[in-house]
Design a protein around this motif. Structure first.
Motif, short mmCIF file in Angstrom:
data_model
loop_
_atom_site.label_atom_id
_atom_site.label_comp_id
_atom_site.label_asym_id
_atom_site.label_seq_id
_atom_site.Cartn_x
_atom_site.Cartn_y
_atom_site.Cartn_z
N GLY A 193 -10.86 5.53 5.48
CA GLY A 193 -9.59 5.27 6.12
C GLY A 193 -9.50 5.46 7.59
O GLY A 193 -8.82 5.98 8.42
N TYR A 211 0.78 -1.20 0.10
CA TYR A 211 0.09 0.04 -0.11
C TYR A 211 0.73 1.09 0.06
O TYR A 211 1.54 1.54 1.09
N HIS A 261 -1.04 -1.26 -4.38
CA HIS A 261 -2.14 -0.60 -4.21
C HIS A 261 -1.93 0.83 -3.94
O HIS A 261 -1.26 1.28 -2.97
N ARG A 262 -2.36 1.72 -4.63
CA ARG A 262 -2.21 3.18 -4.50
C ARG A 262 -3.13 3.74 -3.39
O ARG A 262 -4.38 3.88 -3.64
N GLY A 263 -2.61 4.56 -2.50
CA GLY A 263 -3.55 5.24 -1.73
C GLY A 263 -4.23 6.51 -2.24
O GLY A 263 -3.59 6.85 -3.58
N ALA A 264 -4.66 7.31 -1.72
CA ALA A 264 -5.12 8.65 -2.28
C ALA A 264 -5.33 9.94 -1.29
O ALA A 264 -6.11 10.88 -1.53
N GLY A 265 -4.20 9.93 -0.44
CA GLY A 265 -3.94 11.11 0.12
C GLY A 265 -4.84 11.17 1.68
O GLY A 265 -5.70 11.61 1.70
N ALA A 266 -4.10 10.45 2.55
CA ALA A 266 -4.71 10.21 3.93
C ALA A 266 -3.54 9.77 4.86
O ALA A 266 -3.32 8.70 4.87
N MET A 274 4.05 19.02 -5.94
CA MET A 274 3.37 18.09 -7.09
C MET A 274 2.47 19.11 -8.11
O MET A 274 1.59 19.67 -7.45
N SER A 278 -8.83 0.91 4.16
CA SER A 278 -8.47 1.91 2.86
C SER A 278 -8.38 0.64 1.78
O SER A 278 -8.80 0.74 0.86
N TYR A 337 -8.19 -9.06 -5.97
CA TYR A 337 -8.77 -8.71 -4.61
C TYR A 337 -9.85 -9.77 -4.62
O TYR A 337 -10.63 -10.07 -5.43
N ARG A 377 1.38 5.31 -0.57
CA ARG A 377 0.53 6.72 -0.39
C ARG A 377 0.47 7.16 -1.84
O ARG A 377 1.50 7.29 -2.73
N GLY A 378 -0.61 7.70 -2.22
CA GLY A 378 -0.94 8.24 -3.60
C GLY A 378 -0.03 9.33 -4.00
O GLY A 378 0.13 9.66 -5.35
N GLU A 379 0.56 10.16 -3.27
CA GLU A 379 1.54 11.18 -3.73
C GLU A 379 2.71 10.62 -4.34
O GLU A 379 3.53 11.28 -4.90
N PHE A 380 3.09 9.36 -4.00
CA PHE A 380 4.35 8.83 -4.22
C PHE A 380 4.32 8.36 -5.67
O PHE A 380 4.64 7.13 -5.88
N LEU A 417 -10.70 2.36 -4.82
CA LEU A 417 -9.87 3.37 -4.84
C LEU A 417 -9.30 3.28 -6.21
O LEU A 417 -8.94 4.35 -6.85
N PHE A 459 -13.37 11.36 1.51
CA PHE A 459 -12.51 11.15 2.82
C PHE A 459 -11.04 11.39 2.33
O PHE A 459 -10.33 11.62 3.03
N TYR A 460 -10.78 11.00 0.92
CA TYR A 460 -9.32 11.10 0.71
C TYR A 460 -9.27 12.40 -0.18
O TYR A 460 -10.05 12.78 -1.29
N THR A 461 -8.03 13.18 0.14
CA THR A 461 -7.87 14.38 -0.19
C THR A 461 -7.56 14.49 -1.95
O THR A 461 -7.36 15.69 -2.42
N MET A 462 -6.87 13.49 -2.36
CA MET A 462 -6.40 13.39 -3.60
C MET A 462 -7.43 13.49 -4.88
O MET A 462 -7.20 13.75 -6.02
N TYR A 463 -8.65 13.09 -4.40
CA TYR A 463 -9.84 12.95 -5.54
C TYR A 463 -10.49 14.22 -5.33
O TYR A 463 -10.81 14.69 -4.59
N TRP A 495 -9.32 6.28 -9.10
CA TRP A 495 -8.14 6.81 -9.69
C TRP A 495 -8.50 6.63 -11.29
O TRP A 495 -7.89 7.66 -11.88
N CYS A 528 -4.15 6.59 6.88
CA CYS A 528 -3.82 5.26 6.42
C CYS A 528 -2.55 4.49 6.64
O CYS A 528 -2.40 3.36 6.29
#
Lengths: 432, 179
Positions: free
Chosen positions: A180, A116, A157-162, B157, A174, B41, A118-121, B49, B87-91, B53, A165
């Motif tokens: 999360g 898992y 699995h890519r996260g999305a900013g939290a 970014m 998550s 999965y 993090r999405g920013e990476f 998620l 919940f997630y800031t990137m979306y 994306w 998590c």
């Protein structure tokens, strides 16, 4: 060990990794019984490198051959302010991580592992994904992993900013496609984790270290560390940032003197400046003054003796230009923003701590705010599902204790009424 | 001055924002791609998620229509999908500038001058304020919490591109070089 190939682009490819001895440990491990690997890792003294420092071999030994589906999760949600070591591992030695994850999965009787990230990476995700694909194509992963006839799957699995998590139970939620929010323990992940199955969660650095232990033996790894401390063995990556001459990642033997580390290896303060404060283990641990930092020892017990924690090894340095009130307020804002808002002590506590600190930093504070902050902090500690709330209270309390003069110098004019911060609530502003 | 946890990190919708009819995202190649993801999965929900994306990569943001489609594809309810998305800031839940700029201002970067970098971006892009999209629709600037590259302050970014060691000068140059 871990940092040997940082900066060596050839180590990123499968051929390059193999030429450097890569995947030999996995091959060796796949021929071993998982219980034997668990004992080996236990004997090595390796402890979790994500922050909590739980002995890895013991964590793995909770996983038994019970015939159930097991999962391994690799926690690559590195978001603790000051910490950027896992990012370097994934950028430079992605196969090292994939090897460690595959080995770890075998050691806990799992067929499937998830990394898992993090999405920013974006770069680490691309590197690790490429390594996974290469490993599948070469038959290292897949239905017949390394010709053993056993199945071994690794998925990214890519996260999305939290930030939250990175907490292991939030990470599992998550991954399952939920918000999360951390889960109440028990049940612990080893009993009911990802998709309700027995699960182990390990940090990137921990898993990347294991192949070295399998290859060179437990005694070899256990020999690193200071002679008088049997509890902290091996090497550890430390990320150094802030006001320091040479920021970056450093791998040192546990037990290294922190003063020598800061002043010699990292080059000390910037020219003409003096170090004022150091957070040694990521933003969630108590702050040290320069004197305390210079006297500390870089291992789990050494940092506890200095009144703080080793944490994730993220070292943040503040020099004499920095306004500690402003910076502690900024840290509190981080936690308030990242609170999952599940527990009221955390949701309200982090937000009020931030508002009060930002008001003090703006020159509008009152001495009674200090007691309010400490009281809020007390009510935030040990009372919530996870430790995000405690992590916000910790640097505030230590900052208030060690840099109280800076807080006092910021106080505004006394007022007869209680000071209420100006809050924009539903379009209205409470009178200050 | 605004006190509080969300100062600086909230993206605001453009003034003329309205949602157009949604055209399906998960058709053809993208549907096949989703099937590959689903095979990893044991539950459909776990692909949520990744599916979000895919929507954002295809459309630039996640509209309510897209959430409904994701819900239908994964056997979830639209309300559930919205709960997770938010919940997630990137979306992004509404359109953002062509270049979505996130500047890390958490403590380690803050002590290295990240606030000056933010100001340089705000000035150079014409956004003026954090969270607002520039009048030409090209830029949105927000503060982001720890990007995990603290030793390379200040990391920024721009969409999926990660740039290290950004100074105010470099920030101005980056903006001029974008179309």
């Amino acid at each position: 060990m871990l940092s040997t190939y940082f900066g060596d682009p050839e180590a990123r490819t499968l051929a390059g990794w193999r030429a450097r001895g890569g995947y030999e440990a996995l091959e060796k491990a796949l021929a071993m019984d998982p219980a034997e690997i668990q004992t080996l890792v236990k004997d090595s003294g390796l402890r979790g490198r994500g922050g909590a420092g739980f002995p890895t071999g013991i964590k793995w030994s909770f996983m038994k051959p019970d015939g159930k589906v097991h999962y391994l999760c690799c926690n690559a949600d590195e978001s603790e302010p000051g910490t950027f070591k896992d990012r370097e591992i994934m950028r430079w030695t992605p196969h090292g991580l994939v090897e460690g994850v595959a080995l770890g999965a075998h050691a806990i009787y799992a067929e499937t592992a998830y990394i898992y990230i993090r999405g920013e990476f974006t770069e680490p995700i691309a590197r690790v994904q490429a390594a996974v694909e290469e490993a599948y194509a070469a038959g290292i992963l897949g239905a017949n992993a390394m010709g053993t006839g056993r199945r071994l799957d690794v998925h990214v699995h890519r996260g999305a900013g939290a930030y939250i998590c990175g907490e292991e139970t939030a990470l599992m939620n998550s991954l399952e496609g939920r918000r999360g929010n951390p889960r109440i323990k028990p049940p612990f992940p080893a009993v009911a984790g990802l998709f309700g199955k027995p699960t182990t969660i390990n940090n990137v650095e921990t898993l990347t270290t294991v192949p070295y232990i399998v290859k060179h033996g437990a005694a070899w790894y256990n020999a690193f560390g200071r002679a008088d401390n049997p509890k902290s063995r091996g090497t550890k990556l430390f990320s150094v940032c802030g006001n320091i001459a040479r920021p970056g990642n450093y791998e040192v033997e546990l037990g290294f003197p922190f003063g020598e580390f800061l002043n010699e290896l990292c080059g000390g303060a910037l020219p003409g400046r003096e170090i004022k404060a150091v957070i040694p283990g990521g933003s969630s641990v108590p702050i040290l003054t320069r004197e305390e930092a210079n006297a500390a020892v870089m291992d789990y017990e050494g940092m506890v003796a200095a009144g703080t924690m080793l944490g994730s090894g993220g070292v943040i340095v503040f020099d004499d230009r920095q306004d500690m009130v402003k910076q502690i307020a900024r840290l509190a804002r981080f936690y308030a923003h990242e609170s999952c808002a599940q527990c009221s002590q955390c949701r309200e506590g982090t937000a009020w701590t931030t508002r009060i600190l930002e008001r003090i930093a703006a020159g509008d504070g009152h001495a009674r705010d200090f007691d309010t902050l400490l009281s809020i902090g007390e009510n935030m500690s040990g009372k919530t599902i996870c430790v995000l709330s405690d992590s916000c209270a910790t640097p505030v309390a230590s900052g208030l204790k060690k840099f109280r003069h800076e807080f006092e110098a910021k106080l505004g004019p006394d007022r007869s009424r209680g000071v209420v911060p100006a809050l924009p609530i539903l379009g209205k502003t409470a009178a200050a | 001055m605004t006190y509080g946890p969300n100062a600086g990190s909230l993206v605001r919708p453009p003034a003329d924002h309205h949602e157009e009819a949604h055209t399906p995202v998960f058709v053809g190649e993208r549907r096949e791609q989703l099937d590959v993801i689903l095979s990893r999965y044991p539950t459909k929900m776990a692909a949520l998620l990744p599916a979000l994306w895919m929507v954002q990569d295809a459309r630039g943001w996640v509209s309510e229509g897209a959430m409904e489609e994701v819900a239908a594809v994964l056997d979830l309810t639209p309300a559930y999908v919205k709960g997770v998305t938010s919940f997630y800031t990137m979306y992004h839940q509404h359109p953002v500038g062509k270049h979505f700029i996130q500047v890390c201002t958490t403590t380690p970067c803050n002590v290295c001058g990240a606030e000056d970098v933010v100001q340089a971006f705000l000035d150079a892009t014409g956004c003026g304020e954090l969270g607002l999209t520039s009048p030409d629709g090209r830029f949105t600037v927000i503060e982001v919490e720890c990007l995990g590259a603290c030793g390379f302050a200040t990391p920024v970014m721009i969409n999926d591109e990660f740039i290290e060691s950004v100074t105010p000068e470099l920030a101005r140059r980056i903006v001029t070089e974008r179309d």
